[in-house]
Design a protein around this motif. Structure first.
Motif, short mmCIF file in Angstrom:
data_model
loop_
_atom_site.label_atom_id
_atom_site.label_comp_id
_atom_site.label_asym_id
_atom_site.label_seq_id
_atom_site.Cartn_x
_atom_site.Cartn_y
_atom_site.Cartn_z
N CYS A 81 -11.50 26.47 -27.67
CA CYS A 81 -11.01 27.58 -28.49
C CYS A 81 -9.80 28.28 -27.86
O CYS A 81 -9.69 29.52 -27.87
CB CYS A 81 -12.13 28.59 -28.76
N CYS A 82 -8.91 27.50 -27.29
CA CYS A 82 -7.70 28.05 -26.69
C CYS A 82 -6.66 26.94 -26.63
O CYS A 82 -6.90 25.83 -27.10
CB CYS A 82 -7.98 28.59 -25.28
N HIS A 83 -5.51 27.24 -26.08
CA HIS A 83 -4.45 26.24 -25.91
C HIS A 83 -4.25 26.00 -24.42
O HIS A 83 -4.34 26.93 -23.62
CB HIS A 83 -3.15 26.74 -26.55
N ALA A 84 -3.99 24.74 -24.05
CA ALA A 84 -3.80 24.42 -22.64
C ALA A 84 -2.78 23.31 -22.48
O ALA A 84 -2.62 22.46 -23.35
CB ALA A 84 -5.13 24.02 -22.01
N TYR A 85 -2.09 23.33 -21.34
CA TYR A 85 -1.14 22.27 -21.01
C TYR A 85 -1.02 22.21 -19.50
O TYR A 85 -1.48 23.11 -18.77
CB TYR A 85 0.22 22.51 -21.65
N VAL A 86 -0.42 21.14 -19.00
CA VAL A 86 -0.26 20.94 -17.56
C VAL A 86 1.21 21.12 -17.19
O VAL A 86 2.11 20.62 -17.88
CB VAL A 86 -0.75 19.54 -17.14
N ALA A 87 1.46 21.85 -16.11
CA ALA A 87 2.82 22.06 -15.60
C ALA A 87 2.88 21.59 -14.15
O ALA A 87 1.86 21.58 -13.45
CB ALA A 87 3.20 23.53 -15.70
N SER A 88 4.05 21.21 -13.71
CA SER A 88 4.22 20.80 -12.32
C SER A 88 4.74 21.95 -11.49
O SER A 88 5.31 22.92 -12.01
CB SER A 88 5.18 19.61 -12.23
N LYS A 89 4.56 21.88 -10.18
CA LYS A 89 5.02 22.96 -9.31
C LYS A 89 6.53 23.07 -9.28
O LYS A 89 7.08 24.12 -8.92
CB LYS A 89 4.48 22.74 -7.90
N GLU A 90 7.22 22.00 -9.67
CA GLU A 90 8.67 22.01 -9.66
C GLU A 90 9.27 22.50 -10.98
O GLU A 90 10.47 22.71 -11.08
CB GLU A 90 9.20 20.60 -9.37
N SER A 91 8.39 22.67 -11.99
CA SER A 91 8.92 23.02 -13.32
C SER A 91 9.48 24.43 -13.36
O SER A 91 10.41 24.73 -14.11
CB SER A 91 7.82 22.87 -14.37
N VAL A 137 -3.66 27.95 -19.32
CA VAL A 137 -4.50 28.21 -20.50
C VAL A 137 -3.98 29.47 -21.19
O VAL A 137 -3.84 30.52 -20.55
CB VAL A 137 -5.98 28.39 -20.10
N THR A 138 -3.68 29.36 -22.49
CA THR A 138 -3.13 30.48 -23.25
C THR A 138 -3.91 30.66 -24.56
O THR A 138 -4.82 29.89 -24.87
CB THR A 138 -1.65 30.26 -23.57
N GLN A 139 -3.53 31.68 -25.31
CA GLN A 139 -4.10 31.97 -26.64
C GLN A 139 -5.61 32.18 -26.57
O GLN A 139 -6.35 31.75 -27.45
CB GLN A 139 -3.75 30.84 -27.63
N ARG A 140 -6.06 32.85 -25.51
CA ARG A 140 -7.47 33.19 -25.39
C ARG A 140 -7.71 34.57 -26.00
O ARG A 140 -6.94 35.49 -25.78
CB ARG A 140 -7.90 33.19 -23.93
N SER A 141 -8.80 34.69 -26.74
CA SER A 141 -9.16 35.99 -27.32
C SER A 141 -10.56 36.42 -26.93
O SER A 141 -10.97 37.55 -27.20
CB SER A 141 -9.05 35.93 -28.85
N GLU A 142 -11.32 35.51 -26.28
CA GLU A 142 -12.67 35.82 -25.83
C GLU A 142 -12.80 35.37 -24.38
O GLU A 142 -12.13 34.43 -23.94
CB GLU A 142 -13.73 35.09 -26.68
N CYS A 143 -13.69 36.05 -23.62
CA CYS A 143 -13.80 35.78 -22.19
C CYS A 143 -14.34 34.38 -21.90
O CYS A 143 -14.07 33.82 -20.84
CB CYS A 143 -14.70 36.83 -21.53
#
Length: 252
Positions: free
Chosen positions: A31-41, A58-64
Motif C-alpha cells: 500500500c505504498c510506492h517504492a523504488y531502488v536508488a544507488s549511492k551515486e545517484s 518508500v513513499t506515498q505512505r499514509s498509514e504507519c
C-alpha cells in the motif's frame, strides 16, 4: 534488512536481496510506492546506504503499517531464534517522533490474518533540523505508549486476574526462610506441580491489546531446585473465531 537464524552452528540471513543489489525483487510495496536508488545517484541529498551500493526508498505512505514486505514463509525454522536487524532512514522535517516498526504477518489455514510486532523504535523530533535521521533497529527499541496492559502485575491484589495453566500457583511474601524475596512490591507467585514446559502463570489480555502496536514484555523469573539449564519463555496464546488455537513464542 536482515533476519538471522542459527541453524546447525551456521548463521544464515533468510532475507533475499537484503541490500537491494537486485532491485526490489522479491520485495513488495504494501500500500505504498517504492523504488531502488544507488549511492551515486544523489537523488536524496546526503542519503547513502549503510552497506552495499543501493538502498530502497518508500513513499506515498499514509498509514504507519505501510512499507516494504517480503514472504519468508518457507525460510523460517520452527523453534529457532530469529534476530531481526535493519538500517532505516526517515527523510524530511520531523515535527514529532516518527515511529518505525517491523511486523510479522501470518496467515492461518482458515484464511484469517494476524500481525506480530517484532521490533520498534522512535526517531526523536529534535533531529528535525538535520532533515534526515538514521537508526539501527537492533540497537534502539521503544514503544510509543508507556502503559502496562497487565493487571495486578505485582500481585498487590493477590492472585486476582492471574491463573495457573497446567499447574498450581501460590502467593508468597518470602520463601526458604526469607532467602527468596520479591524484587518489587510485597509479593510474588510460585508455579508448582509443573510437568510440561508450557505450564505456568497466565493472564488474559484480549481486550487490552491493539493491532499494529509494539509491546515490550518484561518479567523477573527465578527457577528453584536442581535445574542447571532452564529455559524461561513468554508465550502468546491466540484463539481464532473458529476456535483454532495458536501459540506464539514472544521471548525466551
Amino acid at each position: 534488512m536482515e533476519i538471522m537464524v542459527n541453524t546447525q552452528n551456521h548463521v544464515v540471513n533468510i532475507i533475499s536481496n537484503h541490500d537491494f543489489s537486485c532491485g526490489l525483487e522479491p520485495w513488495v510495496p504494501n500500500c505504498c510506492h517504492a523504488y531502488v536508488a544507488s549511492k551515486e545517484s544523489g537523488f536524496l541529498n546526503g542519503v547513502r546506504p549503510n552497506s552495499g551500493e543501493n538502498y530502497a526508498v518508500v513513499t506515498q505512505r499514509s498509514e504507519c503499517w505501510q512499507g516494504l514486505e517480503q514472504d519468508i514463509t518457507a525460510k523460517i525454522t520452527f523453534g529457532a531464534k530469529h534476530d531481526v536487524s535493519a538500517y532505516i532512514g526517515v527523510y524530511g522535517v520531523l515535527h514529532e517522533p516518527a515511529e518505525v516498526k517491523a511486523t510479522l504477518k501470518f496467515e492461518n489455514s482458515d484464511s484469517s490474518t494476524g500481525y506480530l510486532s517484532i521490533g520498534s523504535f522512535s526517531v526523536p523530533s529534535f533531529l528535525k533540523d538535520a532533515g534526515r535521521s538514521w537508526k539501527d533497529m537492533e540497537v534502539c527499541r521503544a514503544t510509543s505508549v508507556d502503559e502496562n496492559i497487565v493487571r495486578n502485575p505485582q500481585f498487590e491484589d493477590g492472585l486476582s486476574d492471574w491463573s495457573g495453566r497446567g499447574c498450581k500457583i501460590l502467593l508468597h511474601n518470602s520463601l526458604v526462610n526469607g532467602k527468596i524475596l520479591p524484587v518489587k512490591g510485597r509479593y510474588f507467585v510460585s508455579a508448582t506441580e509443573r510437568n510440561q514446559t508450557w505450564n505456568g502463570i497466565e493472564q488474559e489480555i484480549t481486550g487490552r491489546v491493539s493491532r499494529k502496536l509494539a509491546y515490550e514484555v518484561t518479567a523477573v523469573v527465578r527457577t528453584y531446585g536442581n535445574a542447571n539449564n532452564a529455559d524461561v519463555r513468554a508465550t502468546l496464546w491466540v484463539q481464532s473465531l473458529n476456535g483454532r488455537e495458536q501459540y506464539i513464542g514472544i521471548t525466551k
